[in-house]
Motif scaffolding. Structure first.
Motif, short mmCIF file in Angstrom:
data_model
loop_
_atom_site.label_atom_id
_atom_site.label_comp_id
_atom_site.label_asym_id
_atom_site.label_seq_id
_atom_site.Cartn_x
_atom_site.Cartn_y
_atom_site.Cartn_z
N ALA A 335 0.84 -1.19 0.00
CA ALA A 335 0.00 0.00 0.00
C ALA A 335 0.87 1.24 0.00
O ALA A 335 1.75 1.40 0.86
N MET A 343 -7.09 0.32 2.01
CA MET A 343 -6.64 -0.11 3.33
C MET A 343 -7.04 0.88 4.42
O MET A 343 -6.91 2.09 4.25
N LEU A 367 -3.05 -3.00 9.15
CA LEU A 367 -4.04 -2.53 8.17
C LEU A 367 -5.17 -3.55 8.05
O LEU A 367 -4.98 -4.75 8.30
N ASP A 369 -8.14 -4.52 5.06
CA ASP A 369 -8.71 -4.28 3.74
C ASP A 369 -10.22 -4.08 3.90
O ASP A 369 -10.92 -4.97 4.40
N HIS A 378 2.27 -3.70 7.79
CA HIS A 378 2.76 -2.73 6.80
C HIS A 378 3.98 -2.05 7.42
O HIS A 378 3.87 -1.36 8.42
#
Length: 528
Positions: A335, A343, A367, A369, A378
Motif C-alpha cells: 500500500a 486499506m 491494516l 482491507d 505494513h
C-alpha cells in the motif's frame, strides 16, 4: 541517557584529588600527601534521603599518628566536619560535587577530593505515570520503578505506588475527562515535564517533572486567549521547536516556540494546520522519541496517507511535507504511503532500526482491507530530514496476518508496537502487542509466526492501556478499565517461557486507566 553518561565521564575525569597550603608558617613535606578517593565517581539520592559517604584516604606515610580535621562542603556550604559523611539531602540539583577537605593540622596542608552528586526529588525518578478516571474525576498516579542488582541479566525490579500524585503535591483536584499524558523536554536538558490532557475542570495542564507541581495551563497559552471552537484535545506532540495539539475533530493547532531552551514559550494560534490549502487530519500522530528525525510522522486519515510535520529548525517548523519514495521500491502489493487505497489503518507504531542510535526509524502498521476484511502488517522506514531535501521513506514489507481470533468487532482492542529492534541473543523485542479484553496477544514481527496469546489476566478485567517505553521495551505496563495495573516481562527469555512473565501486580485500584506513559526523565536530541 547518552547525555547523562557523557556528563558523568567528564565529571569522572575532572573529579581528581588535590592539595593546597594555607600559606602559614609551615614547611610542606611531600611525603605527607593524602589522596582522597571514593568507591564510585558519583552517587544518586532523592530529596530528604539520608546518605552516607565513606572516603578512602591513602597516606604517603604511616597514618597511625596523624592529626587531621575534616570539612565537607556542597554548593559552598559546610555540611559536616566528620571523617565519614552522614547528610540529609536538602537540595535538588545534578552534576555538582560534594567536596571533602582534609587538613593535616601538623603542617597546615589541606587535601581535597570530590564526588559528583545527582540529587533529585522523590518524583524525578524513572516510573510509570498513570492517568485514570475515578468517581468522575481525573486522577494522576506515579509508580516508581527501582532496579536492584541480584546477579541476573537485567536485575530485579520493585515498584512503589503513589496514587493521586497531583492532589498530593498541589492540594487540589486535577480535573475531569482525562485523555492522555505526554512527557516533553527542553534543549537545555533537565527532567522532562508532563502534559496532562483532559477536557474538564482546568483543562490541559503542564507539570514539572521534578515534583509534579503545576506549571502552566494550555488554555492560557493561546494567543489573545482565543481557543478554537469546541476545543477538546485528544493528543499532543512536543518537538524541539513545534508543539502540536490535536482536537477531537482531527484539526491540529500549533505553537512555534520562541526558544527551545524552555519547556514552554510562545503561543498557540487558533488557525488549524494546513497542507496544500486543506486542513490536515492529525488524529493519528505517531509519537516516536529517540529518533532525531527532525519531524513527526502523521497519518492523514482524510486522504489515507502518511505525511511529515517538519521541526528541523525554527524557521520551517510546522511545514507539512510528503515523503520522497523511490517508485521502484514499491512491491505490487504494498500500500502506497501517499495513498493507501482500500486499506484502513488500525494502528501505527515505531521501532528503532539500530538499537540506541538515531537518524533512521521504522514504522509498523496494522491494516485492514475494507473490501475483504483481511488484515496486513505494513512496514516502512524513513530517514532524517535535512535542509536540502525532504525525508525519504523506504517500503520494507507488507504481508497478510490472521487476526480474526483477536479482533472480532465486539472485544476491546489496544495496540502497541515495541520500539526495540533485534540486537544480540536476548536483547531485541521485535513484538506487536494486541489486547482482546483481558487477554494480551503477541506477534513477532521478525519471526512472522502466527499471533499467539501471551498472557491472560483475570476474567472481567479489560485492558485499556499499554505502554512499552521502558528501556529496550523489555518491560510493558498494562492498565485495566477496573483500575488494576501490571508490569509484564517482554525479554526473549520471558517470551520463550524461560522465566516468569508477570513482574508486578499492584494491589491499588487506580480507577479506570485511560493512558500510561513511562517517565524516562531525560530527553535527547530529538527533544520531545
Amino acid at each position: 541517557m547518552k547525555i547523562r553518561y557523557i556528563l558523568l565521564l567528564i565529571i569522572t575525569v575532572l573529579g581528581v584529588s588535590s592539595c593546597y597550603d594555607d600559606k602559614g608558617n609551615y614547611s610542606y613535606d611531600p611525603k605527607n600527601d593524602i589522596k582522597i578517593t571514593f568507591d564510585a565517581s558519583y552517587f544518586e539520592a532523592i530529596l530528604g534521603e539520608k546518605i552516607k559517604l565513606t572516603p578512602r584516604l591513602t597516606f604517603a606515610i604511616d597514618s597511625n599518628d596523624v592529626d587531621l580535621s575534616y570539612k565537607w562542603t556542597f554548593l559552598g556550604k559546610e555540611i559536616s566536619d566528620q571523617r565519614n559523611l552522614e547528610w540529609v539531602v536538602d537540595t535538588v540539583t545534578s552534576n555538582h560535587n560534594v567536596y571533602l577537605n582534609v587538613t593535616d593540622n601538623r603542617t597546615g596542608v589541606t587535601f581535597s577530593g570530590g564526588i559528583s552528586a545527582m540529587l533529585s526529588s522523590a518524583y524525578a525518578k524513572e516510573a510509570w505515570v498513570v492517568l485514570a478516571k475515578q468517581n468522575g474525576k481525573s486522577v494522576l498516579s506515579y509508580i516508581r520503578e527501582t532496579q536492584e542488582d541480584d546477579g541476573s541479566e537485567y536485575g530485579k525490579f520493585t515498584y512503589t505506588d503513589i496514587p493521586d500524585i497531583y492532589q498530593l503535591v498541589n492540594g487540589e483536584e486535577l480535573g475531569t475527562e482525562p485523555v492522555r499524558v505526554l512527557e516533553h523536554f527542553a534543549a537545555r536538558g533537565g527532567i522532562g515535564h508532563f502534559w496532562v490532557l483532559q477536557n474538564g475542570g482546568q483543562g490541559c495542564v503542564d507539570l514539572s517533572g521534578e515534583d509534579f507541581t503545576k506549571d502552566i495551563l494550555l488554555n492560557d497559552i493561546f494567543l489573545d486567549g482565543n481557543l478554537p471552537v469546541d476545543f477538546k484535545p485528544i493528543d499532543m506532540i512536543d518537538m524541539k521547536w513545534l508543539t502540536c495539539v490535536v482536537n477531537h475533530d482531527g484539526k491540529v493547532y500549533t505553537r512555534k516556540k520562541l526558544t527551545n531552551q524552555l519547556y514552554n514559550s510562545g503561543y498557540f494560534i487558533d488557525r488549524p494546520l494546513e497542507f496544500e490549502n486543506e486542513e490536515v487530519d492529525g488524529s493519528r500522530m505517531v509519537l516516536a522519541p529517540f529518533s532525531d528525525l527532525n519531524y513527526t510522522v502523521m497519518y492523514d486519515k482524510v486522504h489515507n496517507r502518511f505525511l511529515a510535520i517538519a521541526d528541523l529548525k525554527k524557521e520551517t517548523a510546522g511545514k507539512v511535507v510528503k515523503f520522497t519514495v523511490d517508485e521502484s521500491g514499491y512491491a505490487p502489493d504494498f500500500a502506497r504511503l501517499d495513498n493507501l487505497g482500500n486499506m484502513e489503518v488500525l494502528h501505527t507504531g515505531y521501532y528503532e532500526v539500530k538499537e540506541g542510535e538515531s537518524g533512521d526509524q521504522g514504522y509498523y502498521s496494522i491494516l485492514r482491507d475494507r473490501t475483504t476484511g483481511n488484515y496486513y502488517t505494513h512496514d516502512f522506514r524513513v530517514n532524517a530530514m535535512s535542509e536540502s531535501s525532504n525525508p525519504s521513506a523506504f517500503p520494507v514489507l507488507q504481508c497478510q496476518i490472521d487476526l480474526n481470533q483477536v479482533i472480532n468487532g465486539t472485544s476491546k482492542n489496544v495496540f502497541n508496537v515495541l520500539r526495540s529492534w533485534v540486537y544480540g541473543d536476548d536483547f531485541g523485542t521485535p513484538y506487536v502487542l494486541i489486547s482482546k479484553d483481558n487477554e494480551l496477544w503477541l506477534y513477532d514481527r521478525d519471526a512472522k509466526m502466527p499471533v499467539e496469546k501471551y498472557y491472560e489476566f483475570p476474567q472481567g478485567q479489560i485492558i485499556t492501556a499499554i505502554d512499552s517505553e521502558s528501556v529496550g521495551s523489555r518491560r510493558v505496563a498494562i492498565g485495566m478499565q477496573s483500575g488494576e495495573f501490571y508490569v509484564l516481562d517482554l525479554t526473549r527469555k520471558a517470551v520463550n517461557g524461560q522465566k516468569e512473565k508477570l513482574i508486578y501486580a499492584s494491589t491499588h485500584n487506580f480507577g479506570e486507566i485511560v493512558h500510561i506513559r513511562y517517565k524516562v526523565c531525560s530527553g535527547n536530541g530529538w527533544g520531545y
